[in-house]
Design a protein around this motif. Structure first.
Motif, mmCIF file in Angstrom:
data_model
loop_
_atom_site.group_PDB
_atom_site.id
_atom_site.type_symbol
_atom_site.label_atom_id
_atom_site.label_comp_id
_atom_site.label_asym_id
_atom_site.label_seq_id
_atom_site.Cartn_x
_atom_site.Cartn_y
_atom_site.Cartn_z
ATOM 1 N N SER A 239 60.344 99.950 67.552
ATOM 2 C CA SER A 239 59.034 99.583 67.008
ATOM 3 C C SER A 239 57.903 100.316 67.725
ATOM 4 O O SER A 239 56.942 100.781 67.093
ATOM 5 C CB SER A 239 58.832 98.065 67.131
ATOM 6 N N LEU A 240 57.982 100.428 69.057
ATOM 7 C CA LEU A 240 56.951 101.148 69.815
ATOM 8 C C LEU A 240 56.904 102.614 69.399
ATOM 9 O O LEU A 240 55.817 103.208 69.289
ATOM 10 C CB LEU A 240 57.219 101.021 71.317
ATOM 11 N N ASN A 241 58.061 103.185 69.154
ATOM 12 C CA ASN A 241 58.091 104.574 68.689
ATOM 13 C C ASN A 241 57.432 104.699 67.318
ATOM 14 O O ASN A 241 56.648 105.628 67.064
ATOM 15 C CB ASN A 241 59.540 105.061 68.620
ATOM 16 N N ASN A 242 57.747 103.737 66.409
ATOM 17 C CA ASN A 242 57.175 103.781 65.057
ATOM 18 C C ASN A 242 55.658 103.571 65.088
ATOM 19 O O ASN A 242 54.909 104.220 64.345
ATOM 20 C CB ASN A 242 57.839 102.735 64.173
ATOM 21 N N ILE A 243 55.186 102.633 65.935
ATOM 22 C CA ILE A 243 53.738 102.405 66.062
ATOM 23 C C ILE A 243 53.060 103.653 66.624
ATOM 24 O O ILE A 243 51.995 104.077 66.136
ATOM 25 C CB ILE A 243 53.474 101.179 66.958
ATOM 26 N N GLY A 244 53.689 104.242 67.619
ATOM 27 C CA GLY A 244 53.143 105.477 68.179
ATOM 28 C C GLY A 244 53.072 106.577 67.142
ATOM 29 O O GLY A 244 52.109 107.357 67.099
ATOM 30 N N PHE A 245 54.065 106.623 66.268
ATOM 31 C CA PHE A 245 54.075 107.661 65.237
ATOM 32 C C PHE A 245 52.954 107.443 64.226
ATOM 33 O O PHE A 245 52.366 108.399 63.719
ATOM 34 C CB PHE A 245 55.438 107.673 64.527
ATOM 35 N N VAL A 246 52.640 106.149 63.920
ATOM 36 C CA VAL A 246 51.513 105.859 63.022
ATOM 37 C C VAL A 246 50.210 106.355 63.652
ATOM 38 O O VAL A 246 49.379 107.009 62.994
ATOM 39 C CB VAL A 246 51.434 104.351 62.714
ATOM 40 N N PHE A 260 54.458 105.494 73.061
ATOM 41 C CA PHE A 260 55.652 106.290 73.380
ATOM 42 C C PHE A 260 56.063 106.064 74.831
ATOM 43 O O PHE A 260 57.262 105.924 75.134
ATOM 44 C CB PHE A 260 55.399 107.768 73.132
ATOM 45 N N SER A 261 55.075 106.008 75.711
ATOM 46 C CA SER A 261 55.364 105.806 77.141
ATOM 47 C C SER A 261 55.978 104.437 77.368
ATOM 48 O O SER A 261 56.951 104.277 78.116
ATOM 49 C CB SER A 261 54.074 105.950 77.967
ATOM 50 N N GLU A 262 55.424 103.407 76.727
ATOM 51 C CA GLU A 262 55.955 102.056 76.874
ATOM 52 C C GLU A 262 57.368 101.964 76.320
ATOM 53 O O GLU A 262 58.221 101.258 76.868
ATOM 54 C CB GLU A 262 55.035 101.061 76.169
ATOM 55 N N GLY A 263 57.622 102.675 75.213
ATOM 56 C CA GLY A 263 58.962 102.686 74.639
ATOM 57 C C GLY A 263 59.984 103.275 75.584
ATOM 58 O O GLY A 263 61.111 102.764 75.709
ATOM 59 N N LEU A 276 67.421 107.631 70.448
ATOM 60 C CA LEU A 276 66.066 107.076 70.442
ATOM 61 C C LEU A 276 65.301 107.532 71.685
ATOM 62 O O LEU A 276 64.103 107.835 71.617
ATOM 63 C CB LEU A 276 66.135 105.550 70.373
ATOM 64 N N TYR A 277 65.990 107.582 72.807
ATOM 65 C CA TYR A 277 65.369 108.078 74.043
ATOM 66 C C TYR A 277 64.859 109.506 73.842
ATOM 67 O O TYR A 277 63.728 109.842 74.205
ATOM 68 C CB TYR A 277 66.385 108.022 75.185
#
Length: 684
Positions: A239-246, A260-263, A276-277
């Motif tokens: 989810s953090l990756n997807n939010i970062g991508f938005v 992205f960093s938090e993910g 995913l990493y």
């Protein structure tokens, strides 16, 4: 640099650990291992793929040797899951098809629907979208029929994901909300709710509705607070990756970098989801270069590229190289920028990934201005092709759903028609049966009435013959009296006179006696002649009595000759002992002759008719022969006339034989046994 070295070292340790475990499990004795142990080993992440495949095959061999029941199918699903986890799609698809076949054969709707979803996942991973959509649609129909709401929602999600991948965004959105409508009333479905919200977030980002995308991604993130969702799925990092991508799409690079960093900070991310990493690492590096932060760049890009290359993630490799090309373009290293973009383009063309090819062409047009027009032209052509393909795919999904529903409707209509036909056929059958029973009963009644009438006629004929016989008997008695009187009054008196006269010859002389003796001898001759005449009269009377049946037949034959133009030839064997034939048999024989002549007159169209009575080995053989048109005895149904003949012959303990053919006339033969002393009046 330090972080990159740590990643390499971690990869080495994992590989080394797996090698040690491989050697450990090689010492197991497979013959002692049970099915559950094989399945457990096939799912062990610490074992090599080769060992896991071997254990899975052993488990499969045991399952296939067992009875096909529900538990057997559950174990087959477990085998399929392990192949899926090993990324062995070919074996996964093979087992899924096997479960479909077995479920169809055993009419197991629950396992059939589940097998369809497995098969849909297989086709989806193999990019055979139309086949995937069809089996998902079949699973959907079954789950609706059995009212399995949770699995129906899962199937809706799978369909929506497939529609999204086919760029049918509008239909995908509708399908997801169908799933959400079901899930809102269900409990313990957090994982499925997460997937639906996450897919909606990705979908709205694709449609550039970024606020909606963030809304649903945050809803998905909030669901992850449910402790029932396993942390090893790394859904929070997803989810953090997807939010970062938005945020990246919104050009809000600061928030993108933060997510992205938090993910990347999520615990055990590298071990539990290496791909995913690598994705987060690449996206973080990309957000940094957009903010002109070049710390650990391009090392992070290359670390991500190395991991993706080891996992053979083609799309990720292409995206990494495009990002690296952008980095080198910013650093004014045109050679490296063009080189990496060309590598990305070549790889995307080989893998037939149109979207990646478009991204590579777009980057090449930027970094290689000299050939930008060619790249732009190819980009436009390829983009048009992609749009058409996506439109066709969306139309294909709609067509599959429509045609499947159409087939279902046709089947329903056909079933209704079949039911109607069954009802109509049943009613017609009952009516036909009733009509048959009615007609059969009528025929039996007619046959019974005919037999009654026939019996009455036989009794009348018999009474007439008895009456005639009585008259003959009276005549015979009168004739006896007359003969007795003639013998007593005439012959005996004359013989007595001659005897007295002969006695008186002894008193006469020889000459006179000779003369008188001659006279008396002549008188004896006259008496002898009288006796002979009386005897002849008696014999003629007996012959007439015996031949009375022949006389009756003669009257029938005379009527035949006088009435019809055909020539009638009759023959009576003189050796027939008519007094040995009973009156009942004579009546039946008379009726048979009468019926036979009637058939010849009505149907045969004959010129010559022959009727013969013969004595053959104590059997009376009646033959009625004609030279008429004949008939096929195999095809022609016997009429009532022939039935009567057979019935009467049976009454006489006789047999009936019919020989006939078209144009060859007909021969009717009745054979009746002659039993001695059979006639009630054999004292004639």
């Amino acid at each position: 640099m330090k972080k990159y070295n740590q990643i390499v070292l971690l990869l080495f340790l994992i590989l080394f650990g797996c090698t040690k475990k491989d050697n450990l499990y090689k010492n197991l004795n497979p013959s002692k291992d049970s099915l559950s142990i094989y399945l457990s080993l096939a799912n062990d992440i610490d074992l090599s793929r080769k060992l896991k495949e071997d254990y899975n095959e052993k488990a499969l061999a045991i399952i296939l040797s067992e009875k096909d029941d529900s538990l057997n199918k559950v174990n087959l699903f477990k085998v399929a899951n392990r192949y899926y986890n090993m990324n062995d799609l070919q074996s996964y698809g093979r087992i899924s098809k096997l479960i479909v076949t077995r479920s169809l054969n055993s009419r197991d709707s629950i396992n059939l629907a589940k097998a369809y979803t497995y098969l849909g996942d297989y086709y989806s991973r193999k990019s055979v979208s139309d086949s995937a959509f069809l089996v998902y649609f079949k699973a959907e129909k079954i789950y609706k029929q059995i009212d399995d709401k949770i699995n129906l929602a899962k199937t809706y999600f799978s369909k929506a994901d497939l529609q999204f991948k086919g760029s049918d965004l509008f239909e995908s959105e509708i399908t997801i909300f169908k799933a959400l409508k079901i899930l809102k009333d269900q409990k313990n479905v957090s994982d499925l709710l997460y997937q639906c919200y996450n897919l909606l977030g990705v979908l709205y980002n694709e449609r550039e509705e970024y606020n909606k995308a963030l809304e649903f991604h945050n809803k998905a993130l909030a669901i992850l607070k449910d402790p029932s969702i396993p942390s090893d799925f790394q859904l929070k990092a997803t989810s953090l990756n997807n939010i970062g991508f938005v945020y990246l799409s919104m050009k809000n690079y600061k928030n993108a970098k933060q997510n992205f960093s938090e993910g990347l900070k999520q615990k055990n991310l590298f071990q539990e989801s290496t791909s995913l990493y690598a994705m987060l690492l690449d996206n973080l590096a990309y957000s940094k270069i957009k903010m002109n932060e070049f710390d650990d760049i391009p090392k992070q890009f290359y670390a991500s590229l190395k991991i993706r290359d080891s996992l053979n993630l083609t799309s990720g490799i292409i995206l990494n190289k495009i990002h690296l090309s952008e980095f080198y373009a910013i650093k004014k290293d045109t050679f490296q920028a063009i080189k990496l973009s060309q590598e990305a383009l070549s790889l995307s063309k080989k893998s037939n990934k149109l979207r990646n090819t478009l991204e590579a062409l777009k980057q090449l047009a930027v970094v290689d201005p000299k050939n930008a027009s060619e790249y732009s032209k190819e980009y436009i052509q390829l983009n048009d092709k992609l749009l058409k393909a996506e439109r066709r795919m969306g139309e294909k999904f709609s067509r599959i759903e429509y045609e499947t529903n159409e087939i279902k409707d046709q089947n329903s209509n056909l079933q209704e028609k079949n039911k109607t036909l069954v009802y109509v056929f049943s009613i017609c059958t009952l009516l036909g049966l009733f009509f048959y029973v009615y007609k059969t009963q009528q025929a039996r009644n007619r046959e019974l009435l005919f037999k009654q009438q026939q019996q009455i006629a036989n009794e009348d004929i018999y009474n007439l013959m008895i009456s005639q016989q009585n008259e003959i008997e009276l005549t015979r008695i009168k004739e006896k009296k007359r003969v007795a009187q003639e013998l007593h009054d005439g012959v005996l008196g004359r013989m007595f006179g001659i005897r007295i006269s002969l006695d008186s010859l002894d008193k006469l002389d020889e000459e006179e006696a000779v003369f008188k003796r001659k006279k008396y001898l002549t008188e004896l001759k006259n008496v002898e002649q009288d006796i002979r005449e009386i005897s002849h009269d008696l014999n003629r009377e007996k012959s007439e009595l015996i031949n009375n049946f022949v006389s009756i037949l003669g009257k029938l034959f005379e009527d035949q000759r006088n009435t019809y133009s055909s020539k009638l030839i009759t023959t009576f064997d003189p050796d027939i002992k008519w007094d040995s034939i009973s009156n009942i048999e004579k009546i039946n024989l008379y009726r048979i002759v009468q019926e036979g002549l009637q058939n010849c007159n009505k149907y045969a169209n004959a010129d010559i008719i022959k009727v013969a009575f013969k004595n053959e080995n104590n059997n009376l053989v009646l033959t009625i022969e004609d030279d008429g048109i004949g008939f096929n005895t195999n095809k022609t149904k016997n009429g009532i006339g022939l039935h009567n003949i057979e019935y009467r012959a049976k009454e006489c303990k006789g047999t009936v034989t019919i020989k006939s053919a078209k144009g060859e006339g007909t021969i009717l033969t009745i054979k009746v046994p002659i039993e001695p002393n059979n006639n009630l009046h054999n004292d004639i």
